[in-house]
Design a protein around this motif. Structure first.
Motif, PDB file in Angstrom:
ATOM      1  N   VAL A 140      12.995  68.928  22.585  1.00  0.00           N
ATOM      2  CA  VAL A 140      14.429  68.675  22.440  1.00  0.00           C
ATOM      3  C   VAL A 140      14.718  67.298  23.037  1.00  0.00           C
ATOM      4  CG1 VAL A 140      16.755  69.534  22.878  1.00  0.00           C
ATOM      5  CG2 VAL A 140      14.854  71.148  22.616  1.00  0.00           C
ATOM      6  N   VAL A 141      14.698  66.283  22.187  1.00  0.00           N
ATOM      7  CA  VAL A 141      14.759  64.903  22.657  1.00  0.00           C
ATOM      8  C   VAL A 141      16.096  64.593  23.321  1.00  0.00           C
ATOM      9  CG1 VAL A 141      14.502  62.495  21.951  1.00  0.00           C
ATOM     10  CG2 VAL A 141      13.208  64.289  20.782  1.00  0.00           C
ATOM     11  N   TRP A 142      17.187  65.156  22.825  1.00  0.00           N
ATOM     12  CA  TRP A 142      18.503  64.793  23.342  1.00  0.00           C
ATOM     13  C   TRP A 142      18.745  65.282  24.765  1.00  0.00           C
ATOM     14  CZ3 TRP A 142      21.383  69.006  24.634  1.00  0.00           C
ATOM     15  CH2 TRP A 142      21.124  70.205  23.972  1.00  0.00           C
ATOM     16  N   LEU A 143      17.863  66.138  25.300  1.00  0.00           N
ATOM     17  CA  LEU A 143      17.981  66.519  26.705  1.00  0.00           C
ATOM     18  C   LEU A 143      17.630  65.363  27.641  1.00  0.00           C
ATOM     19  CD1 LEU A 143      16.430  70.116  26.801  1.00  0.00           C
ATOM     20  CD2 LEU A 143      18.849  69.486  26.944  1.00  0.00           C
ATOM     21  N   MET A 144      16.878  64.397  27.117  1.00  0.00           N
ATOM     22  CA  MET A 144      16.452  63.253  27.918  1.00  0.00           C
ATOM     23  C   MET A 144      15.716  63.691  29.181  1.00  0.00           C
ATOM     24  SD  MET A 144      17.174  60.658  26.206  1.00  0.00           S
ATOM     25  CE  MET A 144      17.998  60.547  24.619  1.00  0.00           C
ATOM     26  N   ARG A 145      14.878  64.700  29.025  1.00  0.00           N
ATOM     27  CA  ARG A 145      14.075  65.200  30.143  1.00  0.00           C
ATOM     28  C   ARG A 145      12.605  64.951  29.829  1.00  0.00           C
ATOM     29  NH1 ARG A 145      17.431  68.692  33.230  1.00  0.00           N
ATOM     30  NH2 ARG A 145      15.712  68.690  34.695  1.00  0.00           N
ATOM     31  N   ALA A 146      11.868  64.419  30.771  1.00  0.00           N
ATOM     32  CA  ALA A 146      10.456  64.128  30.575  1.00  0.00           C
ATOM     33  C   ALA A 146       9.608  65.341  30.946  1.00  0.00           C
ATOM     34  CB  ALA A 146      10.032  62.925  31.425  1.00  0.00           C
ATOM     35  N   ALA A 147       8.891  65.863  29.968  1.00  0.00           N
ATOM     36  CA  ALA A 147       7.973  66.973  30.243  1.00  0.00           C
ATOM     37  C   ALA A 147       6.801  66.461  31.070  1.00  0.00           C
ATOM     38  CB  ALA A 147       7.485  67.574  28.933  1.00  0.00           C
ATOM     39  N   ASP A 148       6.390  67.248  32.031  1.00  0.00           N
ATOM     40  CA  ASP A 148       5.367  66.790  32.966  1.00  0.00           C
ATOM     41  C   ASP A 148       4.523  67.971  33.410  1.00  0.00           C
ATOM     42  OD1 ASP A 148       3.832  65.621  34.934  1.00  0.00           O
ATOM     43  OD2 ASP A 148       5.476  64.449  35.758  1.00  0.00           O
ATOM     44  N   ALA A 149       3.210  67.805  33.328  1.00  0.00           N
ATOM     45  CA  ALA A 149       2.308  68.878  33.744  1.00  0.00           C
ATOM     46  C   ALA A 149       2.438  69.168  35.230  1.00  0.00           C
ATOM     47  CB  ALA A 149       0.867  68.511  33.398  1.00  0.00           C
ATOM     48  N   GLN A 150       2.755  68.161  36.035  1.00  0.00           N
ATOM     49  CA  GLN A 150       2.915  68.403  37.460  1.00  0.00           C
ATOM     50  C   GLN A 150       4.081  69.350  37.738  1.00  0.00           C
ATOM     51  OE1 GLN A 150       3.182  64.767  39.697  1.00  0.00           O
ATOM     52  NE2 GLN A 150       0.964  64.686  39.990  1.00  0.00           N
TER      53      GLN A 150
END
Length: 200
Positions: A140-150
């Motif tokens: 969901v690009v418009w959330l502007m949240r970076a997915a991160d494995a950490q």
């Protein structure tokens, strides 16, 4: 309040309304959820509130990010370091420690459910939740949240810490919740049932 925490709250202006809504939902749902979980209403309230808090914190849009600067969030982020947080990461308020704290209440509430088979099922479902959250943040690009494995690692560490804390403290909570019967009721079983001897 830590600068990192202030930054997080400023990026999500809907955090406090969402937290309030989560609290109301927890209060409404707790009496219905408690019997299904085999636990008390307080634990059910904490469980629903924890889930609401996780949703509010992780799935609200970040308004501080320039959408033109990040056309595609999450590209390659699942290839980051999977190292668990160390003592230095947990020493203060930062992204890693906040991610750990976010899932600790959920683990604590899960450990308080009964029977054990249900608790194991809830723990398994809770362990999947960080992966679902990061997948949503990635897609969901418009959330502007970076997915991160950490974030996944930190959330799982918080969940495990909460489960362990709930498991260790459960006997203590059970012991302190057992209040002794009033002396009069213990001496007169009939009186404890509201039965009084008839007058001669």
């Amino acid at each position: 309040m830590s600068g990192q925490l202030v930054q997080v709250l400023r990026a999500m202006p809907l955090f406090w309304p969402g937290a309030l809504l989560s609290s109301v939902a927890a209060g409404v749902c707790a009496p219905r959820v408690a019997p299904r979980l085999g636990t008390g209403p307080v634990t059910a309230f904490c469980l629903v509130l924890a889930l609401g808090g996780i949703a509010v914190t992780t799935l609200l849009a970040d308004i501080t990010t320039d959408p033109n600067a990040m056309r595609r969030f999450g590209a390659g982020t699942f290839a980051t370091d999977w190292t668990p947080p160390g003592p230095a990461d947990l020493a203060g308020f930062n992204q890693r420690s906040l991610n750990v704290l976010l899932f600790a209440p959920l683990g604590l509430a899960v450990a308080r459910t009964r029977p054990a088979r249900r608790a194991v099922g809830l723990a398994a479902a809770a362990a999947v939740l960080p992966f679902v959250i990061e997948a949503v943040q990635y897609e969901v690009v418009w959330l502007m949240r970076a997915a991160d494995a950490q974030d996944i690692v930190d959330n799982l560490c918080g969940l495990l810490a909460g489960v362990l804390a709930g498991t260790v403290t459960r006997p203590l909570v059970r012991r302190t919740s057992r209040l002794p019967a009033p002396p009069d009721a213990a001496a007169d079983p009939a009186a404890s049932h509201g039965e009084f001897p008839s007058r001669a």
